[in-house]
Design an enzyme around this catalytic site. Structure first.
Site, PDB file in Angstrom:
ATOM      1  N   LYS A 111       5.255  47.317 -42.795  1.00 52.84           N
ATOM      2  CA  LYS A 111       5.175  46.264 -41.733  1.00 52.84           C
ATOM      3  C   LYS A 111       7.041  46.477 -41.197  1.00 52.84           C
ATOM      4  O   LYS A 111       7.136  46.162 -39.855  1.00 52.84           O
ATOM      5  CB  LYS A 111       5.189  44.995 -42.103  1.00 52.84           C
ATOM      6  CG  LYS A 111       3.845  44.381 -42.544  1.00 52.84           C
ATOM      7  CD  LYS A 111       3.608  43.100 -42.704  1.00 52.84           C
ATOM      8  CE  LYS A 111       1.988  42.677 -42.767  1.00 52.84           C
ATOM      9  NZ  LYS A 111       1.712  41.309 -43.083  1.00 52.84           N
ATOM     10  N   LYS A 192      -9.384  47.350 -41.194  1.00 58.59           N
ATOM     11  CA  LYS A 192     -10.027  45.990 -41.463  1.00 58.59           C
ATOM     12  C   LYS A 192      -9.833  45.085 -40.158  1.00 58.59           C
ATOM     13  O   LYS A 192      -8.912  45.286 -39.293  1.00 58.59           O
ATOM     14  CB  LYS A 192      -9.384  45.492 -42.696  1.00 58.59           C
ATOM     15  CG  LYS A 192      -7.952  44.857 -42.575  1.00 58.59           C
ATOM     16  CD  LYS A 192      -7.659  44.131 -43.921  1.00 58.59           C
ATOM     17  CE  LYS A 192      -6.368  43.142 -43.376  1.00 58.59           C
ATOM     18  NZ  LYS A 192      -6.267  41.969 -44.401  1.00 58.59           N
ATOM     19  N   LYS A 195      -6.227  39.266 -38.416  1.00 58.71           N
ATOM     20  CA  LYS A 195      -5.803  38.360 -37.354  1.00 58.71           C
ATOM     21  C   LYS A 195      -4.891  38.798 -36.810  1.00 58.71           C
ATOM     22  O   LYS A 195      -4.991  38.374 -35.329  1.00 58.71           O
ATOM     23  CB  LYS A 195      -5.410  37.228 -38.597  1.00 58.71           C
ATOM     24  CG  LYS A 195      -6.235  36.354 -39.042  1.00 58.71           C
ATOM     25  CD  LYS A 195      -5.361  35.213 -39.662  1.00 58.71           C
ATOM     26  CE  LYS A 195      -5.379  35.035 -41.153  1.00 58.71           C
ATOM     27  NZ  LYS A 195      -4.220  35.654 -41.597  1.00 58.71           N
TER      28      LYS A 195
HETATM   29  N1  AQP Z   1     -11.225  41.997 -42.895  1.00 50.05           N
HETATM   30  C1  AQP Z   1     -11.415  41.226 -43.858  1.00 50.05           C
HETATM   31  N2  AQP Z   1     -12.505  41.376 -44.598  1.00 50.05           N
HETATM   32  C2  AQP Z   1     -12.606  40.503 -45.881  1.00 50.05           C
HETATM   33  N3  AQP Z   1     -11.717  39.670 -46.039  1.00 50.05           N
HETATM   34  C3  AQP Z   1     -10.539  39.580 -45.414  1.00 50.05           C
HETATM   35  N4  AQP Z   1      -9.331  39.059 -45.624  1.00 50.05           N
HETATM   36  C4  AQP Z   1      -8.617  39.161 -44.666  1.00 50.05           C
HETATM   37  N5  AQP Z   1      -8.946  40.259 -43.744  1.00 50.05           N
HETATM   38  C5  AQP Z   1     -10.248  40.362 -44.223  1.00 50.05           C
HETATM   39  C6  AQP Z   1      -9.186  37.743 -46.770  1.00 50.05           C
HETATM   40  O1  AQP Z   1      -8.849  36.504 -46.016  1.00 50.05           O
HETATM   41  C7  AQP Z   1      -8.080  36.006 -46.799  1.00 50.05           C
HETATM   42  C8  AQP Z   1      -6.811  35.300 -46.043  1.00 50.05           C
HETATM   43  O2  AQP Z   1      -6.080  36.339 -45.676  1.00 50.05           O
HETATM   44  P1  AQP Z   1      -4.758  36.343 -45.163  1.00 50.05           P
HETATM   45  O3  AQP Z   1      -4.519  35.006 -44.391  1.00 50.05           O
HETATM   46  O4  AQP Z   1      -3.766  36.304 -46.242  1.00 50.05           O
HETATM   47  O5  AQP Z   1      -4.469  37.216 -44.243  1.00 50.05           O
HETATM   48  P2  AQP Z   1      -4.749  38.901 -44.558  1.00 50.05           P
HETATM   49  O6  AQP Z   1      -5.312  39.422 -45.940  1.00 50.05           O
HETATM   50  O7  AQP Z   1      -3.250  39.517 -44.591  1.00 50.05           O
HETATM   51  O8  AQP Z   1      -5.673  39.523 -43.428  1.00 50.05           O
HETATM   52  P3  AQP Z   1      -5.623  39.002 -42.054  1.00 50.05           P
HETATM   53  O9  AQP Z   1      -6.586  38.019 -41.793  1.00 50.05           O
HETATM   54  O10 AQP Z   1      -6.123  40.316 -41.401  1.00 50.05           O
HETATM   55  O11 AQP Z   1      -4.323  38.613 -41.316  1.00 50.05           O
HETATM   56  P4  AQP Z   1      -3.196  39.459 -40.927  1.00 50.05           P
HETATM   57  O12 AQP Z   1      -3.364  40.237 -39.699  1.00 50.05           O
HETATM   58  O13 AQP Z   1      -2.022  38.390 -40.483  1.00 50.05           O
HETATM   59  O14 AQP Z   1      -2.646  40.380 -42.019  1.00 50.05           O
HETATM   60  C9  AQP Z   1      -7.606  36.787 -47.788  1.00 50.05           C
HETATM   61  O15 AQP Z   1      -8.322  36.465 -48.972  1.00 50.05           O
HETATM   62  C10 AQP Z   1      -7.783  38.120 -47.415  1.00 50.05           C
HETATM   63  O16 AQP Z   1      -8.217  39.178 -48.659  1.00 50.05           O
END
Ligand code: AQP
Length: 326
Positions: A111, A192, A195
């Site tokens: 990052k 993946k 968000k």
């Molecule tokens: N693509 C995915 N498939 C399955 N599970 C997912 N999670 C995130 N993306 C996927 C799960 O959602 C929970 C919350 O995630 P987070 O808010 O900690 O964000 P993250 O894991 O960093 O993933 P994001 O949603 O893509 O956010 P950004 O883009 O901000 O990094 C976790 O339990 C995660 O495993």
């Protein structure tokens, strides 16, 4: 049942990956488990952010979690910044973390490479995550591969602190999220669904209109082949669609593949299943969003309950590390 903890960072729009991989398993397990769920708003400040976006998303995430069936009486549910003990324990844990240890985190390296100005909080974010985990004597943290190293750090810090200053923290461990928990980006199926990094066309947002969801699925990247087979390496786009269908219907992706001759038919079936899965959540969201004061009350009550546990843990940590009680 060992205590489990999951955080949702308001860094964009919640998507189907968040729902199938994290929200639904929590909601399914909340009656039998000892569950902590929180909106990790402090983590959203580690990268360039829009203050209003973070505030609005925090309320939206809380509303969506309730709309999806989270029961605030069955679990601990709050916003991270409403419990100042997270930041207090973060500092105390920094005092047992090596600089090199924090710098070694793969996610920090990745990052920080993408940022012009790297915030100090990006470096120390895994230590705040350790505080989130250790504050509540969490035993299990369901995370994907990208977060595994951070939970390892939380383990190391717990063991180190307990060894130096006396038994204070439960040592947590990672647990695998459910099978097919990783939903991939529709337009870049080797990445993946995310968000913050997925383009709008690649992510199925929980609040997308049904017609919009359908359009994104019909335009999803597949491959040049014609037969529907479940092969995540050779045909990741098709495998992702089968995983999504499996996640929505409870069937196995390999078995589902045999039921389709053409990609178009598979896409129509996926679109129907996603729209059907999200419809009740979207309906309930509209009802709850009409009364934001109710949602904020739920969060206040959750923060009060969380603080009762967290304050005791911080007091014990301060005493162990050598601070004079006030
Ligand atoms: N693509 C995915 N498939 C399955 N599970 C997912 N999670 C995130 N993306 C996927 C799960 O959602 C929970 C919350 O995630 P987070 O808010 O900690 O964000 P993250 O894991 O960093 O993933 P994001 O949603 O893509 O956010 P950004 O883009 O901000 O990094 C976790 O339990 C995660 O495993």
């Amino acid at each position: 049942m060992p205590r489990r903890l999951t955080g949702f960072t308001p860094s964009g729009h919640l998507h189907l990956g968040n729902y199938l991989g994290a929200m639904r398993p929590i909601i399914d397990g909340q009656a039998t488990g000892d569950t902590v769920v929180f909106i990790s708003d402090l983590h959203a400040l580690t990268l360039d952010h829009d203050p209003r976006e973070v505030r609005d998303r925090t309320l939206e995430f809380a509303t969506l979690l309730l709309a999806a069936g989270l029961d605030p009486d069955a679990c601990l549910f709050m916003v991270q910044s409403h419990v100042p003990e997270h930041a207090e324990l973060h500092y105390l844990l920094e005092c047992v973390t090596g600089y090199g240890e924090a710098q070694r985190m793969i996610q920090f390296k990745e990052k920080s490479r993408r940022q012009e100005q790297v915030r100090m909080s990006l470096l120390t974010y895994p230590i705040l995550m350790a505080a989130d985990i250790l504050l509540y004597d969490t035993a299990e943290v369901p995370v994907g591969d990208d977060q595994r190293q951070h939970v390892e750090l939380a383990r190391d810090l717990a063991v180190r602190f307990n060894g130096r200053y006396g038994e204070t923290f439960t040592v947590p461990r990672t647990v695998n999220p459910p099978v097919a928990a990783r939903v991939m980006d529709l337009s870049a199926p080797k990445e993946k669904m995310s968000k913050s990094t997925s383009a709008a066309a690649g992510a199925l947002r929980l609040l997308d209109e049904p017609a919009h969801l359908r359009r994104k699925i019909m335009r999803a990247v597949t491959d040049a082949g014609t037969t529907v087979t479940y092969d995540p390496d050779q045909s990741p786009g098709v495998a992702n669609l089968l995983d999504i269908l499996a996640g929505c219907t409870g069937a196995q992706p390999g078995a589902l593949a045999a039921g389709f001759d053409r990609y178009g038919d598979l896409k129509h079936a996926v679109a129907d299943a996603v729209v059907e899965t999200l419809a009740p959540i979207q309906r309930r969201y509209v009802e709850l969003a009409a009364d934001p004061d109710h949602v904020r009350d739920v969060l206040r009550t959750g923060a009060r309950k969380a603080r009762a546990i967290a304050a005791d843990k911080v007091r014990r940590t301060e005493a162990a590390i050598g601070l004079l009680p006030a």
